[in-house]
Design a protein around this motif. Structure first.
Motif, PDB file in Angstrom:
ATOM      1  N   UNK A 125       0.821  -1.214   0.000  1.00  0.00           N
ATOM      2  CA  UNK A 125       0.000   0.000   0.000  1.00  0.00           C
ATOM      3  C   UNK A 125       0.850   1.257   0.000  1.00  0.00           C
ATOM      4  N   UNK A 126       2.002   1.197   0.620  1.00  0.00           N
ATOM      5  CA  UNK A 126       2.843   2.404   0.717  1.00  0.00           C
ATOM      6  C   UNK A 126       3.665   2.633  -0.537  1.00  0.00           C
ATOM      7  N   UNK A 127       3.622   1.687  -1.490  1.00  0.00           N
ATOM      8  CA  UNK A 127       4.338   1.850  -2.749  1.00  0.00           C
ATOM      9  C   UNK A 127       5.687   1.172  -2.725  1.00  0.00           C
ATOM     10  N   UNK A 129       9.724   0.791  -2.191  1.00  0.00           N
ATOM     11  CA  UNK A 129      10.853   1.285  -1.405  1.00  0.00           C
ATOM     12  C   UNK A 129      11.590   2.360  -2.222  1.00  0.00           C
ATOM     13  N   UNK A 130      11.690   3.599  -1.701  1.00  0.00           N
ATOM     14  CA  UNK A 130      12.246   4.700  -2.515  1.00  0.00           C
ATOM     15  C   UNK A 130      13.627   4.419  -3.098  1.00  0.00           C
ATOM     16  N   UNK A 132      14.740   1.779  -4.196  1.00  0.00           N
ATOM     17  CA  UNK A 132      14.626   0.840  -5.308  1.00  0.00           C
ATOM     18  C   UNK A 132      13.467   1.216  -6.227  1.00  0.00           C
ATOM     19  N   UNK A 133      12.959   2.428  -6.094  1.00  0.00           N
ATOM     20  CA  UNK A 133      11.766   2.829  -6.848  1.00  0.00           C
ATOM     21  C   UNK A 133      12.026   2.876  -8.347  1.00  0.00           C
ATOM     22  N   UNK A 138       4.890  -0.570  -9.506  1.00  0.00           N
ATOM     23  CA  UNK A 138       3.859  -0.629  -8.468  1.00  0.00           C
ATOM     24  C   UNK A 138       2.564  -1.155  -9.077  1.00  0.00           C
TER      25      UNK A 138
ATOM     26  N   UNK B  83      -1.475   5.883   5.072  1.00  0.00           N
ATOM     27  CA  UNK B  83      -0.417   5.320   4.233  1.00  0.00           C
ATOM     28  C   UNK B  83      -0.834   5.309   2.776  1.00  0.00           C
ATOM     29  N   UNK B  87       0.681   7.622  -0.234  1.00  0.00           N
ATOM     30  CA  UNK B  87       1.378   6.978  -1.352  1.00  0.00           C
ATOM     31  C   UNK B  87       0.988   7.630  -2.673  1.00  0.00           C
ATOM     32  N   UNK B  92       8.140   9.470  -5.771  1.00  0.00           N
ATOM     33  CA  UNK B  92       8.730   8.132  -5.689  1.00  0.00           C
ATOM     34  C   UNK B  92       9.860   8.042  -4.675  1.00  0.00           C
ATOM     35  N   UNK B  95       8.624   8.034   0.896  1.00  0.00           N
ATOM     36  CA  UNK B  95       7.380   7.334   1.177  1.00  0.00           C
ATOM     37  C   UNK B  95       7.188   7.086   2.673  1.00  0.00           C
ATOM     38  N   UNK B  96       5.924   6.996   3.072  1.00  0.00           N
ATOM     39  CA  UNK B  96       5.569   6.645   4.442  1.00  0.00           C
ATOM     40  C   UNK B  96       5.209   5.167   4.473  1.00  0.00           C
TER      41      UNK B  96
END
Lengths: 278, 278
Positions: A125-127, A129-130, A132-133, A138, B83, B87, B92, B95-96
């Motif tokens: 839900x949080x997307x 990992x920045x 590794x974005x 997603x 969250x 998102x 990108x 993130x939280x």
């Protein structure tokens, strides 16, 4: 002398592998650096012509260069010295991992036995990992790992992947998909492993899109399996984002097998169409 | 209501955590998103004020918000719903990961027992793997893992780290360095694990710089150990690049311990100086 270069890149800021006028491409950046170092115009042949935004950790290329060019002071005739020279010239997002002399029987494109791709896909839900974005796609709905593996397994084998391929004149869409399976890593990210003898255009991303549509319950495993009956690209198959895709490796025969293969296939090359990136 | 937010970011394109006029900072980006969602001005308290270019996978923050603001249609009183909302709003690279209600005894900065950092450093001739180049520092000379571990172990303990700290008025440089060790991962990248109760300014990067100077044979283990006798920042200690550094986690006491700690420490807070990022 023929040199094999193993190459890695973050595809985010590249318009793909292949040279295009006025665009920043991986091929152009590396060819230009080689041309500067070796003082000879260099042209690379590549195993997988990856699309814009697609990454590689195990891309393979080759080029031919006169021995005399490799004998410059900075290289001293040893291709391995190219690696250190190129590391200082190339940008952070494209690097040459290794450079070795190979026989003339080796061809990065035509000798390749199979290509291995990896796809990183998160349904958190949080997307993504920045950190590794740039290399993770997603998916906004939750994904069922078992359903994805079931759908993927229906596609493995020597099949006509027309439903998954953008049309390219004269190119076959019959491919031998040898592996297509999913795991979740320690962070919960779905990791797809995709191996085939070769891939047609947009094939890996279409395979991922189809299977993810099963994973999020919008499609059934039967729908996915039925796509193999289509004779043309299906509009029902979403093409997953380029950012999740990475060419992780290419397999080649050993030297003895290379020589044998070439004796058989050299004369039919001009009539077959090569692979391109996923 | 007090909310704990766990946060991750790629620090490459941020001017660090802390708000600075006219600069893109992590704190500003997340506070602005929260303020928009909750329609209340939000101010975050953070465990580690990371410098420009430093990353985090396990940063911890907290903020206070009236219950009524959290009851907006989109959140429905449940912090976890933040969250998914965030998102969609955040870029990108920040993130939280999670949002949970905590007791008023929890303070992201003052309750922290210890901070864990990781440092990624490659001495490969070809440089850093491009897909991880933004989070990996390059060292141009070969590094000896055993020598680095020997040097690191001499620094572990309750010591005055003045030689490793940029001066900050009134801030102590005595810290309890609980872990400092190195491994090579499957790709040959050196991974440093650094844990302390708190870190003074530039401390982690200076620790890494000192130990890498031993690893590449320019300095001895004895030189490294002797730095603990210095009473001020040493010009001999190189500060390793920010890009290799990541705050991976922060430890806190459980709720019962928090309440007890606060009863003891609340009155001395105003006289002590907090930690900042590595």
């Amino acid at each position: 002398m023929r040199i094999r270069l193993d190459v890695a890149y973050d595809g985010t800021d590249f318009a793909g592998w292949a040279r295009q006028p006025g665009r920043r491409t991986v091929c152009a950046v590396i060819e230009d650096a080689l041309t500067t170092v070796l003082r000879e115009p260099i042209r690379l042949t590549v195993a997988g012509r990856t699309d814009a935004g697609v990454h590689a950790s195990g891309q393979v290329t080759h080029f031919d260069v006169p021995d005399v060019a490799l004998a410059t002071r900075s290289i001293g005739g040893d291709p391995a010295n190219l690696v250190r020279r190129l590391a200082k010239m190339l940008p952070d997002d494209a690097r040459v991992r290794s450079a070795v002399a190979v026989t003339d029987d080796f061809d990065a494109r035509f000798s390749a036995l199979r290509r291995h791709y990896r796809y990183r896909l998160t349904d958190a839900q949080w997307g993504a990992e920045p950190m590794l974005a740039r290399i993770t796609a997603e998916w906004t709905r939750s994904l069922d790992l078992d359903a994805m593996n079931e759908a993927s397994s229906t596609l493995v084998g020597l099949n006509d992947f027309a439903a998954f391929c953008r049309r390219r004149e004269g190119a076959t869409t019959i491919r031998d998909l040898q592996r297509f399976s999913w795991t979740r890593d320690d962070d919960g990210v779905l990791i797809g492993a995709v191996t085939a003898d070769a891939f047609c255009w947009s094939m890996v991303r279409s395979l991922v899109g189809a299977v993810a549509s099963v994973g999020d319950s919008r499609r059934t495993v039967q729908w996915c399996a039925g796509l193999l009956d289509e004779r043309a690209r299906s509009a029902e198959v979403p093409v997953a984002a380029a950012r999740g895709l990475c060419l992780v490796g290419v397999d080649y025969p050993d030297d003895a097998q290379l020589a044998e293969r070439n004796a058989i296939t050299r004369d039919v090359r001009s009539t077959t169409s090569g692979c391109c990136g996923g």
